[in-house]
Design a protein around this motif. Structure first.
Motif, PDB file in Angstrom:
ATOM      1  N   ILE A 125       0.842  -1.199   0.000  1.00  0.00           N
ATOM      2  CA  ILE A 125       0.000   0.000   0.000  1.00  0.00           C
ATOM      3  C   ILE A 125       0.878   1.250   0.000  1.00  0.00           C
ATOM      4  O   ILE A 125       0.568   2.235  -0.675  1.00  0.00           O
ATOM      5  N   GLY A 126       1.990   1.200   0.722  1.00  0.00           N
ATOM      6  CA  GLY A 126       2.924   2.327   0.718  1.00  0.00           C
ATOM      7  C   GLY A 126       3.480   2.604  -0.668  1.00  0.00           C
ATOM      8  O   GLY A 126       3.597   3.756  -1.096  1.00  0.00           O
ATOM      9  N   ALA A 136       2.875   5.999  -2.795  1.00  0.00           N
ATOM     10  CA  ALA A 136       4.010   6.739  -3.352  1.00  0.00           C
ATOM     11  C   ALA A 136       3.861   6.874  -4.867  1.00  0.00           C
ATOM     12  O   ALA A 136       4.126   7.940  -5.445  1.00  0.00           O
ATOM     13  N   SER A 137       3.408   5.810  -5.517  1.00  0.00           N
ATOM     14  CA  SER A 137       3.174   5.850  -6.965  1.00  0.00           C
ATOM     15  C   SER A 137       2.050   6.827  -7.307  1.00  0.00           C
ATOM     16  O   SER A 137       2.131   7.552  -8.303  1.00  0.00           O
ATOM     17  N   PHE A 138       1.021   6.829  -6.476  1.00  0.00           N
ATOM     18  CA  PHE A 138      -0.103   7.757  -6.680  1.00  0.00           C
ATOM     19  C   PHE A 138       0.391   9.204  -6.629  1.00  0.00           C
ATOM     20  O   PHE A 138       0.085  10.001  -7.519  1.00  0.00           O
ATOM     21  N   ILE A 139       1.164   9.530  -5.604  1.00  0.00           N
ATOM     22  CA  ILE A 139       1.689  10.895  -5.478  1.00  0.00           C
ATOM     23  C   ILE A 139       2.544  11.250  -6.688  1.00  0.00           C
ATOM     24  O   ILE A 139       2.379  12.311  -7.295  1.00  0.00           O
ATOM     25  N   LEU A 177      -4.276  -4.901  -7.565  1.00  0.00           N
ATOM     26  CA  LEU A 177      -3.668  -3.738  -6.907  1.00  0.00           C
ATOM     27  C   LEU A 177      -4.144  -3.660  -5.456  1.00  0.00           C
ATOM     28  O   LEU A 177      -5.325  -3.876  -5.189  1.00  0.00           O
ATOM     29  N   PRO A 178      -3.227  -3.335  -4.542  1.00  0.00           N
ATOM     30  CA  PRO A 178      -3.679  -3.132  -3.156  1.00  0.00           C
ATOM     31  C   PRO A 178      -4.469  -1.836  -3.105  1.00  0.00           C
ATOM     32  O   PRO A 178      -3.982  -0.795  -3.513  1.00  0.00           O
ATOM     33  N   GLY A 179      -5.684  -1.886  -2.656  1.00  0.00           N
ATOM     34  CA  GLY A 179      -6.540  -0.703  -2.681  1.00  0.00           C
ATOM     35  C   GLY A 179      -6.186   0.322  -1.630  1.00  0.00           C
ATOM     36  O   GLY A 179      -6.036   1.498  -1.898  1.00  0.00           O
ATOM     37  N   GLY A 180      -6.049  -0.147  -0.412  1.00  0.00           N
ATOM     38  CA  GLY A 180      -5.767   0.777   0.678  1.00  0.00           C
ATOM     39  C   GLY A 180      -6.804   1.871   0.751  1.00  0.00           C
ATOM     40  O   GLY A 180      -7.958   1.694   0.345  1.00  0.00           O
ATOM     41  N   PRO A 181      -6.416   3.025   1.238  1.00  0.00           N
ATOM     42  CA  PRO A 181      -7.384   4.113   1.412  1.00  0.00           C
ATOM     43  C   PRO A 181      -7.882   4.711   0.102  1.00  0.00           C
ATOM     44  O   PRO A 181      -8.931   5.337   0.084  1.00  0.00           O
TER      45      PRO A 181
END
Length: 152
Positions: A3-4, A8-11, A71-75
């Motif tokens: 998820i981390g 990080a990829s999202f940012i 994909l890990p969804g997380g928040p």
């Protein structure tokens, strides 16, 4: 840990695609300088293009997380489209502020951080300046809004 990496990829995706969108739109139609003393090539038109690109990237990534089971969804999977748009806008704005702060520091000490590796990209500081403050903003945004949605 997964998820981390996703966050990080999202940012990186949202902020750096916003940089690319701002560069492209500013190059094509940028006429009104935003902060000529701090960053002479930035335009208001480029800012608008960058923010729209960041918002689109945010929505695309949130939708990808929702629809790809691998994909890990997380928040991110708990965000509505409205929150994804808002988060893209906020991260885009904070990215530009990080870029401007770094430019102010460089101007204050009379340093030009340029490299010829990629056209329009500048040096190493220019690669990461827009990412300076965004991790903290993402954390607080998700803690507040996702935390509020879960608590309700």
């Amino acid at each position: 840990a997964r998820i981390g990496v996703l966050l990080a990829s999202f940012i990186a995706l949202v902020v750096k695609l916003g940089d690319v969108g701002a560069f492209a739109v500013g190059l094509m139609i940028g006429k009104h300088k935003m902060c000529p003393r701090i960053s002479p090539k930035k335009s208001w038109e480029g800012l608008a293009g960058g923010l729209l690109t960041s918002m689109a990237a945010s929505v695309a990534m949130v939708e990808l997380v929702r629809h790809c089971a691998w994909l890990p969804g997380g928040p991110l999977q708990n965000l509505s489209v409205a929150h994804a748009l808002a988060l893209g806008l906020v991260l885009g704005i904070v990215g530009v502020l990080g870029d401007l702060v770094e430019s102010m520091f460089k101007r204050a000490v009379n340093i030009k951080d340029s490299a010829g590796l990629l056209p329009g990209m500048g040096g190493i500081l220019d690669m990461f300046d827009s990412l300076t403050f965004t991790p903290a903003v993402l954390y607080f945004y998700l803690a507040w809004f996702v935390g509020q949605a879960v608590a309700s």
